[in-house]
Design a protein around this motif. Structure first.
Motif, PDB file in Angstrom:
ATOM      1  N   MET A 151       0.188  -0.988   0.296  1.00 12.35           N
ATOM      2  CA  MET A 151      -0.104  -0.008   0.285  1.00 12.35           C
ATOM      3  C   MET A 151       0.801   1.632  -0.120  1.00 12.35           C
ATOM      4  O   MET A 151       1.581   0.641   0.309  1.00 12.35           O
ATOM      5  CB  MET A 151      -1.396   0.038   1.049  1.00 12.35           C
ATOM      6  CG  MET A 151      -1.879  -1.237   1.471  1.00 12.35           C
ATOM      7  SD  MET A 151      -3.014  -0.901   2.383  1.00 12.35           S
ATOM      8  CE  MET A 151      -1.750  -1.425   3.986  1.00 12.35           C
ATOM      9  N   ASN A 152      -0.235   2.543  -0.422  1.00  7.38           N
ATOM     10  CA  ASN A 152       0.897   3.910  -0.879  1.00  7.38           C
ATOM     11  C   ASN A 152       0.694   4.707   1.180  1.00  7.38           C
ATOM     12  O   ASN A 152      -0.708   4.790   1.289  1.00  7.38           O
ATOM     13  CB  ASN A 152       0.887   4.016  -1.317  1.00  7.38           C
ATOM     14  CG  ASN A 152       1.811   5.905  -1.944  1.00  7.38           C
ATOM     15  OD1 ASN A 152       2.193   5.753  -0.811  1.00  7.38           O
ATOM     16  ND2 ASN A 152       1.069   6.418  -3.375  1.00  7.38           N
ATOM     17  N   ILE A 153       1.218   4.549   1.935  1.00  6.17           N
ATOM     18  CA  ILE A 153       0.984   5.027   3.124  1.00  6.17           C
ATOM     19  C   ILE A 153       1.724   6.861   2.685  1.00  6.17           C
ATOM     20  O   ILE A 153       3.563   6.580   3.117  1.00  6.17           O
ATOM     21  CB  ILE A 153       0.669   3.925   3.452  1.00  6.17           C
ATOM     22  CG1 ILE A 153       0.726   2.663   3.540  1.00  6.17           C
ATOM     23  CG2 ILE A 153       1.239   4.657   5.428  1.00  6.17           C
ATOM     24  CD1 ILE A 153       0.628   1.983   4.572  1.00  6.17           C
ATOM     25  N   LEU A 154       1.117   7.525   3.627  1.00  3.97           N
ATOM     26  CA  LEU A 154       2.018   8.696   4.551  1.00  3.97           C
ATOM     27  C   LEU A 154       1.872   8.655   5.709  1.00  3.97           C
ATOM     28  O   LEU A 154       0.752   8.727   6.133  1.00  3.97           O
ATOM     29  CB  LEU A 154       0.905   9.563   3.574  1.00  3.97           C
ATOM     30  CG  LEU A 154       1.410  11.358   4.270  1.00  3.97           C
ATOM     31  CD1 LEU A 154       3.381  11.471   3.295  1.00  3.97           C
ATOM     32  CD2 LEU A 154       1.018  12.746   4.107  1.00  3.97           C
ATOM     33  N   ILE A 155       3.650   9.037   6.563  1.00  2.00           N
ATOM     34  CA  ILE A 155       3.142   9.402   7.752  1.00  2.00           C
ATOM     35  C   ILE A 155       3.243  10.626   7.735  1.00  2.00           C
ATOM     36  O   ILE A 155       4.365  11.453   7.522  1.00  2.00           O
ATOM     37  CB  ILE A 155       4.607   8.531   8.321  1.00  2.00           C
ATOM     38  CG1 ILE A 155       4.770   7.068   7.837  1.00  2.00           C
ATOM     39  CG2 ILE A 155       4.291   9.158   9.767  1.00  2.00           C
ATOM     40  CD1 ILE A 155       3.111   6.258   9.025  1.00  2.00           C
ATOM     41  N   TYR A 156       1.702  11.177   8.610  1.00  2.00           N
ATOM     42  CA  TYR A 156       2.264  12.780   8.963  1.00  2.00           C
ATOM     43  C   TYR A 156       2.428  12.428  10.683  1.00  2.00           C
ATOM     44  O   TYR A 156       2.226  12.534  10.977  1.00  2.00           O
ATOM     45  CB  TYR A 156       0.679  12.753   9.422  1.00  2.00           C
ATOM     46  CG  TYR A 156       0.756  14.965   8.790  1.00  2.00           C
ATOM     47  CD1 TYR A 156       1.085  15.198   9.584  1.00  2.00           C
ATOM     48  CD2 TYR A 156      -0.165  15.070   7.873  1.00  2.00           C
ATOM     49  CE1 TYR A 156       1.426  16.626   9.577  1.00  2.00           C
ATOM     50  CE2 TYR A 156      -0.897  16.700   7.851  1.00  2.00           C
ATOM     51  CZ  TYR A 156       0.317  17.916   8.946  1.00  2.00           C
ATOM     52  OH  TYR A 156      -0.298  18.739   8.701  1.00  2.00           O
ATOM     53  N   GLY A 157       4.059  13.009  10.803  1.00  2.00           N
ATOM     54  CA  GLY A 157       4.499  13.677  11.838  1.00  2.00           C
ATOM     55  C   GLY A 157       5.932  12.712  11.929  1.00  2.00           C
ATOM     56  O   GLY A 157       5.698  10.820  12.407  1.00  2.00           O
ATOM     57  N   ALA A 158       6.842  13.347  11.989  1.00  2.00           N
ATOM     58  CA  ALA A 158       8.105  12.621  11.347  1.00  2.00           C
ATOM     59  C   ALA A 158       8.839  11.650  13.111  1.00  2.00           C
ATOM     60  O   ALA A 158      10.024  12.076  12.950  1.00  2.00           O
ATOM     61  CB  ALA A 158       9.616  13.063  10.461  1.00  2.00           C
ATOM     62  N   LEU A 196       6.282  -0.959   8.443  1.00  2.00           N
ATOM     63  CA  LEU A 196       5.788  -1.470   7.232  1.00  2.00           C
ATOM     64  C   LEU A 196       6.065  -1.442   5.515  1.00  2.00           C
ATOM     65  O   LEU A 196       6.188  -1.779   4.973  1.00  2.00           O
ATOM     66  CB  LEU A 196       4.601  -0.123   7.277  1.00  2.00           C
ATOM     67  CG  LEU A 196       3.659   0.483   8.385  1.00  2.00           C
ATOM     68  CD1 LEU A 196       2.988   1.235   7.890  1.00  2.00           C
ATOM     69  CD2 LEU A 196       2.705  -0.951   8.051  1.00  2.00           C
ATOM     70  N   ALA A 197       7.746  -0.349   5.969  1.00  2.19           N
ATOM     71  CA  ALA A 197       8.466   0.391   4.481  1.00  2.19           C
ATOM     72  C   ALA A 197       8.628  -1.266   4.596  1.00  2.19           C
ATOM     73  O   ALA A 197       9.260  -1.835   3.282  1.00  2.19           O
ATOM     74  CB  ALA A 197       8.935   1.087   4.446  1.00  2.19           C
ATOM     75  N   GLU A 198       9.622  -2.190   5.714  1.00  6.98           N
ATOM     76  CA  GLU A 198      10.479  -3.117   5.513  1.00  6.98           C
ATOM     77  C   GLU A 198       9.305  -4.761   5.475  1.00  6.98           C
ATOM     78  O   GLU A 198       9.621  -5.287   4.611  1.00  6.98           O
ATOM     79  CB  GLU A 198      10.798  -3.615   6.936  1.00  6.98           C
ATOM     80  CG  GLU A 198      11.877  -2.919   7.499  1.00  6.98           C
ATOM     81  CD  GLU A 198      13.214  -3.359   6.693  1.00  6.98           C
ATOM     82  OE1 GLU A 198      13.754  -4.243   6.489  1.00  6.98           O
ATOM     83  OE2 GLU A 198      13.769  -2.634   6.292  1.00  6.98           O
ATOM     84  N   ALA A 199       8.007  -4.658   5.820  1.00  7.21           N
ATOM     85  CA  ALA A 199       7.089  -5.397   5.306  1.00  7.21           C
ATOM     86  C   ALA A 199       6.459  -4.864   3.804  1.00  7.21           C
ATOM     87  O   ALA A 199       5.338  -6.202   3.135  1.00  7.21           O
ATOM     88  CB  ALA A 199       5.812  -5.345   5.875  1.00  7.21           C
ATOM     89  N   GLY A 200       7.185  -4.249   3.268  1.00  8.51           N
ATOM     90  CA  GLY A 200       6.970  -4.113   1.461  1.00  8.51           C
ATOM     91  C   GLY A 200       6.605  -3.113   0.883  1.00  8.51           C
ATOM     92  O   GLY A 200       5.862  -3.304   0.183  1.00  8.51           O
ATOM     93  N   HIS A 201       5.657  -2.648   1.807  1.00  5.13           N
ATOM     94  CA  HIS A 201       4.413  -1.498   1.125  1.00  5.13           C
ATOM     95  C   HIS A 201       5.562   0.729   1.285  1.00  5.13           C
ATOM     96  O   HIS A 201       6.727   0.098   1.271  1.00  5.13           O
ATOM     97  CB  HIS A 201       3.888  -0.330   2.552  1.00  5.13           C
ATOM     98  CG  HIS A 201       2.700  -2.430   3.381  1.00  5.13           C
ATOM     99  ND1 HIS A 201       2.256  -1.731   2.420  1.00  5.13           N
ATOM    100  CD2 HIS A 201       2.763  -2.866   4.161  1.00  5.13           C
ATOM    101  CE1 HIS A 201       1.345  -3.184   2.704  1.00  5.13           C
ATOM    102  NE2 HIS A 201       2.227  -3.744   3.825  1.00  5.13           N
ATOM    103  N   ASP A 202       5.058   1.847   0.218  1.00  6.24           N
ATOM    104  CA  ASP A 202       5.552   2.195  -0.317  1.00  6.24           C
ATOM    105  C   ASP A 202       5.139   3.568   0.500  1.00  6.24           C
ATOM    106  O   ASP A 202       4.196   3.404   1.390  1.00  6.24           O
ATOM    107  CB  ASP A 202       4.475   2.364  -1.425  1.00  6.24           C
ATOM    108  CG  ASP A 202       5.431   3.361  -2.145  1.00  6.24           C
ATOM    109  OD1 ASP A 202       6.059   3.783  -1.666  1.00  6.24           O
ATOM    110  OD2 ASP A 202       5.238   3.916  -3.211  1.00  6.24           O
ATOM    111  N   VAL A 203       6.239   3.670   1.860  1.00 10.02           N
ATOM    112  CA  VAL A 203       6.008   4.660   2.450  1.00 10.02           C
ATOM    113  C   VAL A 203       6.414   5.943   2.602  1.00 10.02           C
ATOM    114  O   VAL A 203       7.834   5.862   1.909  1.00 10.02           O
ATOM    115  CB  VAL A 203       6.914   3.881   4.070  1.00 10.02           C
ATOM    116  CG1 VAL A 203       6.252   5.805   5.230  1.00 10.02           C
ATOM    117  CG2 VAL A 203       6.045   2.486   4.466  1.00 10.02           C
ATOM    118  N   SER A 204       5.578   6.914   2.759  1.00  6.51           N
ATOM    119  CA  SER A 204       6.437   7.799   2.581  1.00  6.51           C
ATOM    120  C   SER A 204       6.261   9.362   3.976  1.00  6.51           C
ATOM    121  O   SER A 204       5.226   8.759   4.138  1.00  6.51           O
ATOM    122  CB  SER A 204       5.661   9.513   1.799  1.00  6.51           C
ATOM    123  OG  SER A 204       5.840   8.553   0.620  1.00  6.51           O
TER     124      SER A 204
END
Length: 321
Positions: free
Chosen positions: A1-8, A19-27
């Motif tokens: 999935m394409n996921i945005l994290i709001y809050g770094a 989530l990125a390690e699990a294969g998701h597209d993370v920004s």
């Protein structure tokens, strides 16, 4: 999935990394002026991971996609909002204008914020959760993350109306592939609001004890004070129509103190729990102040006497002078 994290911060980046390690597209959405540095250097995460019954320490450089401005034409399927509750009001106008078709997961401490959210977003745009798997804080060389393996640690997810919707199932599956122990609650509001009262009371107690969970769990009198302050917060919850006793975990704080104090020492004496709390408290005093203010303000409205919570609030205020 394409996921945005709001809050770094630590929570958002650690969940994003997993989530990125699990294969998701993370920004990651970052503050203006931070994008170039993160793109060049990544995000340093020092992680102590207790999952699987083993303590593993990793030093990694997380390199997500980075944005500074959220466009309404985005193609994110989920936006995970992981900011301090003291920053929520500044985030809502941006989400109102720019969330697009993304499902918004509010992933933070929540008290009386539900009406405020409803002013900006329609109910079909958002749902709730809590990142109870991850804790920690910011260090000199990056983020210090703790991933817990306690039986109490889960990633709580839920719709406000209690339904198990496709979007809940889909994000729960993603959290599961990342080994972040998703748990779908059919009463997420009843979970979140008393949890807010618990975090406020216990955080203030830890600060009064000297700022570390180790000092707190060694001080029975301050633990008693914290439990009594949590009970005061729970009474405010009850007055507002939310019954804390509907969540099994909250029943601990209603037990006689001679029972609850030793149990608290055992649960929160856990190494991972100590590290999670300690990391959070180093950089969250402003959020804790707001949490205490919110509870006390509503308590005043409902004519609830809160001597223990007021006493702990004074300790928090004194600690920041």
């Amino acid at each position: 999935m394409n996921i945005l994290i709001y809050g770094a911060g630590t929570i958002g980046c650690t969940y994003g990394w997993q989530l990125a390690e699990a294969g998701h597209d993370v920004s990651i959405l970052v503050r203006e002026g931070k994008k170039q540095s993160i793109e060049e250097n990544g995000i340093n995460i020092h992680c102590t991971d207790y999952r699987g019954g083993q303590k593993r320490i990793e030093n990694i450089v997380f390199r997500p996609k980075v944005i500074e401005v959220l466009s309404s034409e985005n193609n994110y399927e989920y936006i995970i909002v992981s900011v301090g509750c003291d920053n929520l009001k500044s985030v809502l106008p941006i989400l109102s204008e720019s969330a697009g078709k993304a499902h918004i997961l509010f992933f933070q401490n929540m008290w009386n914020d539900f009406d405020e959210i409803a002013k900006y977003l329609s109910s079909d745009q958002y749902f709730f959760g809590f990142p109870f798997m991850v804790g920690g804080g910011r260090g000199e060389k990056g983020l210090n993350a703790i991933i817990s393996d306690s039986k109490y640690s889960k990633t709580i997810l839920g719709e406000a109306n209690g339904d198990t919707t496709p979007r809940i199932q889909k994000i729960a599956k993603a959290m599961g592939t990342a080994d972040l122990k998703p748990f779908i609650s059919n009463q997420i509001i009843t979970w979140l609001v008393p949890h807010f009262a618990f975090i406020a009371g216990f955080s203030a107690g830890v600060i009064k004890a000297g700022g570390t969970m180790k000092a707190f769990t060694a001080n029975s009198e301050i633990i008693k004070e914290a439990i009594r302050s949590v009970r005061e917060g729970f009474l405010v919850c009850s007055k507002s129509g939310i019954n804390p006793k509907m969540e099994k975990v909250n029943k601990l704080y209603y037990l006689p103190l001679w029972i609850s104090v030793p149990v608290v020492k055992k649960i929160f004496g856990n190494e991972a729990m100590c590290l999670m709390f300690d990391g959070y408290l180093k950089h969250s005093k402003n959020e804790i102040k707001k949490m205490l203010e919110d509870i006390l303000e509503d308590g005043k409205m409902y004519n609830v006497e809160m001597p223990y919570l007021k006493r702990l609030q004074k300790s928090v205020m004194d600690s920041t002078k």
